[in-house]
Design an enzyme around this catalytic site. Structure first.
Site, mmCIF file in Angstrom:
data_model
loop_
_atom_site.group_PDB
_atom_site.id
_atom_site.type_symbol
_atom_site.label_atom_id
_atom_site.label_comp_id
_atom_site.label_asym_id
_atom_site.label_seq_id
_atom_site.Cartn_x
_atom_site.Cartn_y
_atom_site.Cartn_z
ATOM 1 N N LYS A 53 0.836 -1.207 0.000
ATOM 2 C CA LYS A 53 0.000 0.000 0.000
ATOM 3 C C LYS A 53 0.872 1.259 0.000
ATOM 4 O O LYS A 53 0.611 2.203 -0.742
ATOM 5 C CB LYS A 53 -0.938 -0.009 1.226
ATOM 6 N N GLN A 97 -4.520 -1.260 9.715
ATOM 7 C CA GLN A 97 -4.500 -2.604 9.133
ATOM 8 C C GLN A 97 -5.112 -3.612 10.107
ATOM 9 O O GLN A 97 -4.787 -3.629 11.292
ATOM 10 C CB GLN A 97 -3.049 -2.987 8.782
ATOM 11 N N ASP A 120 -10.757 3.249 3.945
ATOM 12 C CA ASP A 120 -11.070 1.814 3.881
ATOM 13 C C ASP A 120 -12.577 1.587 3.726
ATOM 14 O O ASP A 120 -13.008 0.507 3.320
ATOM 15 C CB ASP A 120 -10.635 1.139 5.192
HETATM 16 N N1 GUN Z 1 -6.690 -6.567 6.295
HETATM 17 C C1 GUN Z 1 -6.901 -7.284 5.166
HETATM 18 N N2 GUN Z 1 -7.409 -6.492 4.202
HETATM 19 C C2 GUN Z 1 -7.519 -5.255 4.734
HETATM 20 C C3 GUN Z 1 -7.971 -4.012 4.218
HETATM 21 O O1 GUN Z 1 -8.395 -3.875 3.077
HETATM 22 N N3 GUN Z 1 -7.925 -2.962 5.080
HETATM 23 C C4 GUN Z 1 -7.488 -3.088 6.358
HETATM 24 N N4 GUN Z 1 -7.487 -2.003 7.119
HETATM 25 N N5 GUN Z 1 -7.068 -4.224 6.863
HETATM 26 C C5 GUN Z 1 -7.080 -5.307 6.050
#
Ligand code: GUN
Length: 281
Positions: A53, A97, A120
């Protein structure tokens, strides 16, 4: 192979180039779109995700900050960090996350993120906005799936879409997005009595369960569009989705591969949401 591939890498490349152009227009006005990624603990998969990311941000001209904390970080300290990021004008998007360590209430942390920075799309306010069709941030994975359908100019009006999986992050928002485009939507899950009877009626199938071979060729109507959100490993350790790709590609009209399908689109839509957050701010 009869199905046409929907290439998530190619579509991502195109959309990320558009993000880069919009980001540079914002920078010319003195605003650099900024994303804060917060990682607590050492989950190996999470470490890979956050690295990807942050790198994607850099590649598209977005500013990103990675905050890494020890697994022992207290819930109160994490909430204080989120609050500081809410008040930081250089940060337009906040991503905490998941999963978080067991002693931290993830729901409480997500609700602490300002909805204006919830790139998100996990906040209850974002989920509510999607539910009632108001502007807000859409969760990146189902949003990416919608972009994939858009890329093949697929008109959902009057079509039957079957979503397999009912998570808050993918299944439920996916169903709402398809509904918003006038599809007739069925949500299937582990309690569904006859999954095959449902999927055989579907013009569009989105598989988002997290289990291999949930969808096999005998369950797919010829010509259907199949979107595979799964991210699993086979016995040989090779990345694979929820769909039996080799079988289903002989029946479907369109199919997304794993890897190179929905995965890159998820990160792309995070960039799009972050850019939007900066544009709105
Ligand atoms: N853990 C797995 N996928 C994601 C996501 O898209 N966003 C977040 N914040 N955590 C994750």
């Amino acid at each position: 192979m009869t199905a046409q591939l929907i290439d998530g890498n190619a579509l991502s490349k195109q959309l990320r180039a558009e993000v880069a152009v919009r980001a540079s227009a914002l920078r010319a006005r003195g605003i650099t779109p900024g994303l804060a990624v917060v990682l607590v603990g050492e989950n190996p998969a999470s470490q890979v995700y956050v690295r990807n990311k942050v790198k994607a941000c850099e590649d598209s001209g977005l500013h990103s900050v990675l905050e890494k904390y020890d697994a022992s970080l207290s819930e109160a300290d994490l909430l204080a960090r989120v609050e500081a990021l809410n008040n930081d004008p250089s940060i337009h998007g906040i991503l905490v996350q998941l999963p978080l360590p067991a002693h931290i209430d993830a729901h409480k942390v997500i609700e602490a993120i300002s909805p204006a920075k919830d790139v998100d799309g996990f906040h209850v306010a974002s989920a509510g906005a999607l539910m009632v069709g108001q502007p807000g941030f859409w969760p990146c994975t189902p949003y990416g799936c919608m972009k994939m359908l858009e890329s093949i100019h697929y008109d959902l009006k009057g079509k039957h879409a079957v979503v397999i999986g009912r998570s808050n992050i993918v299944g439920k928002p996916m169903a709402l997005m398809l509904l918003q485009k006038n599809a007739t939507v069925t949500i299937c899950h582990s309690g569904t009595a006859n999954l095959k009877a449902m999927t055989l009626q579907a013009d569009v199938i989105v598989a988002a369960v997290g289990k291999r071979n949930v969808l096999t060729a005998d369950m797919v109507k010829p010509g259907a569009v199949v979107i595979d959100v799964g991210m699993n490993r086979n016995e040989a350790g090779k990345l694979c989705g929820d769909v039996d790709f080799d079988g289903v590609k002989e029946v479907a009209g369109y199919i997304t591969p794993v890897p190179g399908g929905v995965g890159p689109m998820t990160i792309t839509m995070l960039l799009v949401n972050t850019l939007e957050a900066a544009e709105r701010a």
